[in-house]
Structures are given as C-alpha cells and as structure tokens.
Design an enzyme around this catalytic site. Structure first.
Site, mmCIF file in Angstrom:
data_model
loop_
_atom_site.group_PDB
_atom_site.id
_atom_site.type_symbol
_atom_site.label_atom_id
_atom_site.label_comp_id
_atom_site.label_asym_id
_atom_site.label_seq_id
_atom_site.Cartn_x
_atom_site.Cartn_y
_atom_site.Cartn_z
ATOM 1 N N GLY A 297 61.504 19.107 3.016
ATOM 2 C CA GLY A 297 62.691 19.322 2.186
ATOM 3 C C GLY A 297 63.605 18.140 2.359
ATOM 4 O O GLY A 297 64.170 17.941 3.418
ATOM 5 N N HIS A 298 63.689 17.302 1.352
ATOM 6 C CA HIS A 298 64.525 16.115 1.441
ATOM 7 C C HIS A 298 65.716 16.266 0.506
ATOM 8 O O HIS A 298 65.562 16.389 -0.700
ATOM 9 C CB HIS A 298 63.706 14.861 1.103
ATOM 10 C CG HIS A 298 62.664 14.557 2.139
ATOM 11 N ND1 HIS A 298 61.719 13.572 2.006
ATOM 12 C CD2 HIS A 298 62.432 15.103 3.354
ATOM 13 C CE1 HIS A 298 60.959 13.544 3.079
ATOM 14 N NE2 HIS A 298 61.363 14.468 3.913
ATOM 15 N N LYS B 43 65.832 11.970 6.922
ATOM 16 C CA LYS B 43 64.938 10.927 6.381
ATOM 17 C C LYS B 43 65.223 10.661 4.907
ATOM 18 O O LYS B 43 65.221 9.514 4.464
ATOM 19 C CB LYS B 43 63.465 11.331 6.540
ATOM 20 C CG LYS B 43 62.991 11.387 7.967
ATOM 21 C CD LYS B 43 61.537 11.782 8.059
ATOM 22 C CE LYS B 43 61.275 13.233 7.697
ATOM 23 N NZ LYS B 43 61.832 14.207 8.649
ATOM 24 N N GLN C 247 58.223 15.638 7.880
ATOM 25 C CA GLN C 247 58.203 16.209 9.228
ATOM 26 C C GLN C 247 58.507 15.109 10.255
ATOM 27 O O GLN C 247 59.274 14.224 9.945
ATOM 28 C CB GLN C 247 56.878 16.936 9.523
ATOM 29 C CG GLN C 247 56.682 18.210 8.680
ATOM 30 C CD GLN C 247 56.077 17.933 7.316
ATOM 31 O OE1 GLN C 247 55.112 17.198 7.207
ATOM 32 N NE2 GLN C 247 56.622 18.518 6.278
ATOM 33 N N ASP D 144 63.979 17.106 9.835
ATOM 34 C CA ASP D 144 65.363 17.325 9.405
ATOM 35 C C ASP D 144 66.338 16.341 10.039
ATOM 36 O O ASP D 144 67.495 16.668 10.286
ATOM 37 C CB ASP D 144 65.797 18.779 9.701
ATOM 38 C CG ASP D 144 64.791 19.757 9.151
ATOM 39 O OD1 ASP D 144 64.470 19.643 7.968
ATOM 40 O OD2 ASP D 144 64.309 20.622 9.910
#
Ligand code: IMP
Ligand code: MG
Length: 409
Positions: free
Chosen positions: A40-41, A16, A223, A13
């Site tokens: 989750g991007h 990225k 991650q 988080d």
C-alpha cells in the site's frame, strides 16, 4: 549508473511511496519487481491522495510504469485500481503501463486459500493481508501458475486450470472451505483477457533498450527486508525476496543495472501482522507513536504495532539488502518526547549480547533489546529542509543511527 532501487529497511510502511514519488521526477521508468496488492503506497500529490497497491508509483508523475515478472498480479485488483485512479484524473493505458507477459496471476482461489489457512492457524496466524500472495507464489514455484501470456492461449488456460483446481480444491475441501468451479474461473480469465493483454509484453527488451539509451530506471520495492522470505523473521514474512538483489530477477535485467540502493527506515519501528518485534512498546509511549504517526495499515486498516528504533535490525537490513544509504522518515513523530531509546543489540537468554537477530523463532522471541538512551527534543522538526533546521539533539539522533547502521542517512 543513475538507476536507483528503493527498498524497505524494517517491516514495511517506512514511506517508500513518498520517496519513490520524489525520485520518480528524475527517472524515466519505474518498475515494480516483487510483491503484489499486499503493498500500500500512499502518495499525496497536490490536492490528490493516491493509494496505490499494484501500479508503480511513477505513473502519477507521468513516467512509464512497468510491472515485472517478480510481482504476483491480481487482474481484478489491477483493473479496479486503474478505474479508481481514472476517477482521480489519472489515465493508465498501454502507453503508460507495461506488464511482463510472464507475470503469474492471482486468481480467486488464492485469497480463498490464504484466508482458510490463516483461519485454521488460529492463534498462530501470520496475519497476512489475505490477498492470496503466499498461495500465488507457491503456485509459481510449483510450476502450475497461470501467467499473463496464458490469457492469449485458450488451450493452455484450460489445461492449466485443471491442474490448478485439482490442487486447490483438494486443499480447500480439506480445510472445509468452498471449492471453485472451472467454468467460473475460465469465464473470469476470458473476461480479463481483452483488457489485460494490451499491457503485456517482454519487458526485458524494453529495459534493455532503456539501458542502452541510458534512460534512468527506478526500482520500487514493496514490503521490506525483515519481511523477506529468506532473510526476514520467517515464517512471519511475505512470500517474496524483498532485498535489492530481487530487483534484477523480478524485472528481467542484470544485477549491475540496479544501481544505487536506497533503504527507507522510519525514525521508530512499526510492524503490522504477527511475529517477533524486540523493541515493541505495549504502553502509552507506543500508543502515542501510533496516534501521532497515524499508524494504520493502508491495505487492511489494521493498527500497526509500534516501538523504538531498532538500529541493530536496520544494520542487518543494510547488510542483507545491499543498502548504500538510508532515508529516514517521520522524524517529526518523535517531536516532544523527552527521552528516546535506540536498540543496539540483543541479549540472548539473559546472557550474551549479539548484533544480529537470530534465525530460529524461539531465539528470536527470546532476544531482549539492549538500549542506548538518547535525549529527545522539544522543538518541531516539521518542514525542516537541512540539518541546520533541526534541533541539536535531533541531529545527534540521526548521526547515531548513521554510525550504528553503517550507512549515511
Ligand atoms: P502477505 O504478504 O499478505 O502474505 O503477509 C505476510 C506478512 O507481511 C504479514 O505480516 C503482513 O502484515 C506483512 N505485509 C505484507 N505486505 C505488507 C506491506 O505492504 N506493508 C507492511 N506489511 C506487509
Ligand atoms: Mg505500505
């Protein structure tokens, strides 16, 4: 060599997706090489907010997306995500997305086992995303995974399902969780086959062609180094290698093709899920960071734990991850804080100070952060485009991080 790999330098988080999106404009291909829909991007492009979990972020910019063999792929999650972005006007077709044919699949047995085991761990739970990531990687290493290419071979599928269910139903029964029927899974797999197989190919050939054509490839990590299954805060980690070296094996290309490794770090630290976090703040200051930084998980919605920037840990991530430069995000969340702290090492058991997070869980839990105090700034750093736009103490903060982490920001 113009290729770039982007990896997280903390516990995920770090932003990225935002940096990958920015770099994607200079690349022709964007490759996911590990993780799955635990990632989750969040990408904000124009008036649209895309929340991607499996799709490589470059798709949003019209680049070719590749899902490499190092990913664990939940077919239903992928198809749902494709439908979701289609509703936002982004069409994903076999012309824009290719998936390695040897990618292992996540089936409903995997999240079921993930959750049953987390429930059984009680207070000792890892705090996984519950997506079946761990069990799917276990099956891959145990050589019983169903892979994307298997969808084209009914006999292979049937035999593999027998083996898979023998293993999983035994475990689920032991944990008091409902078992799975072969027919049900077989019909799911057969239903996915016609939609998924058109995306499947030997992506290593395409990457080899790209290499020969000098096409620029962006490797998009998920991650972060401190969640790496080998190098992270084990067992409170994800089940894949998140370091840059993982990009080669997880995409099917040699290590020399990875190019520059960019690490992403937040100007403070967050973590979602359980596990050691030496600089965690349990007070108003920590809550303030979480509120101003809107620190809620993209995938699970959980409130993220917040704390001071841990330069000792990021330095370790720089070394382990092969990080050559850092992008520091969310500096503006620190705006208006009169005093800041940066962790430079850990005191172990009240005695010796070390510049590394120890390996054993007990020693990690006993690692007390050693802080350097830094003056904050009162002005706003929002929208700053160069060092000249930043308050002097903010520049000092960033420069100190560069020094401590032995990497340029
Ligand atoms: P898993 O990857 O679902 O097995 O979860 C293992 C650990 O990694 C948990 O602490 C999760 O919260 C964490 N994790 C997994 N994916 C992400 C991510 O994309 N961002 C932040 N933490 C993650
Ligand atoms: Mg995320």
């Amino acid at each position: 060599m113009a290729n770039v790999a982007v990896i997280g330098a903390q516990w995920g988080d770090e932003g990225k997706g935002k940096v990958v999106d920015w770099l994607a404009s200079r690349a022709e291909i964007v490759v996911r090489f590990q993780g799955g829909h635990n990632a989750g991007h969040t990408l904000v492009v124009g008036d649209q907010t895309y929340k991607l979990s499996l799709l490589p972020s470059g798709l949003v910019r019209g680049k070719l997306g590749i899902i490499g063999n190092g990913v664990v792929l939940d077919p239903q999650a992928l198809l749902d995500e494709i439908d979701r972005v289609a509703a936002q006007g982004l069409k994903v077709t076999p012309d824009t997305l290719r998936i390695a044919e040897n990618t292992p699949l996540i089936l409903p047995v995997h999240p079921a086992l993930d959750r049953a085991r987390e429930a059984a761990r009680g207070a000792g739970a890892i705090g996984t995303t519950g997506r079946g990531i761990g069990p799917a990687y276990e099956d891959k290493v145990a050589r019983r995974a169903i892979r994307l290419c298997d969808l084209a071979e009914p006999d292979t599928l049937s035999a593999k399902l027998d083996e898979l269910l023998l293993h999983h139903n035994t475990l689920l029964r032991g944990l008091g969780a409902p078992e799975f029927a072969k027919d049900e899974l077989l019909s799911l797999l057969n239903g996915w086959a016609p939609r998924l197989l058109p995306f499947a190919e030997a992506v290593w050939e395409r990457l080899d062609e790209a290499r020969r054509a000098n096409a620029r490839v962006l490797f998009e990590g998920a991650q972060a180094v401190m969640l790496d299954v080998d190098h992270g805060t084990y067992p409170f980690v994800t089940s894949s290698n998140t370091v840059a070296g993982s990009a080669a094996a997880g995409a099917g290309i040699g290590p020399d093709a990875i190019g520059t490794v960019l690490g992403i770090a937040k100007a403070y630290t967050t973590r979602v899920g359980s596990g050691p976090f030496p600089t965690e703040l349990h007070d108003e200051v920590g809550r303030g960071l979480g509120d101003r930084g809107r620190e809620f998980g993209t995938v699970t919605g959980r409130r993220r734990r917040c704390g001071w920037f841990d330069a000792c840990m990021v330095r370790q991530a720089v070394k382990l991850g092969g990080i050559q430069g850092l992008a520091l995000t969310k500096l503006d969340v620190l705006d208006g804080m009169p005093q800041l702290r940066v962790c430079t090492g850990y005191r172990i058991g009240g005695g010796e100070v070390v510049r590394r997070l120890p390996g054993a869980p007990g020693a990690q839990a006993a690692a007390e952060p050693v802080y350097e105090e830094m003056e904050g700034w009162s002005g706003s750093t929002r929208g700053a485009r160069s060092y000249a736009d930043l308050p002097a103490t903010a520049v000092k903060y960033v420069r100190r991080i560069e020094e401590l982490d032995e990497a340029p920001v």
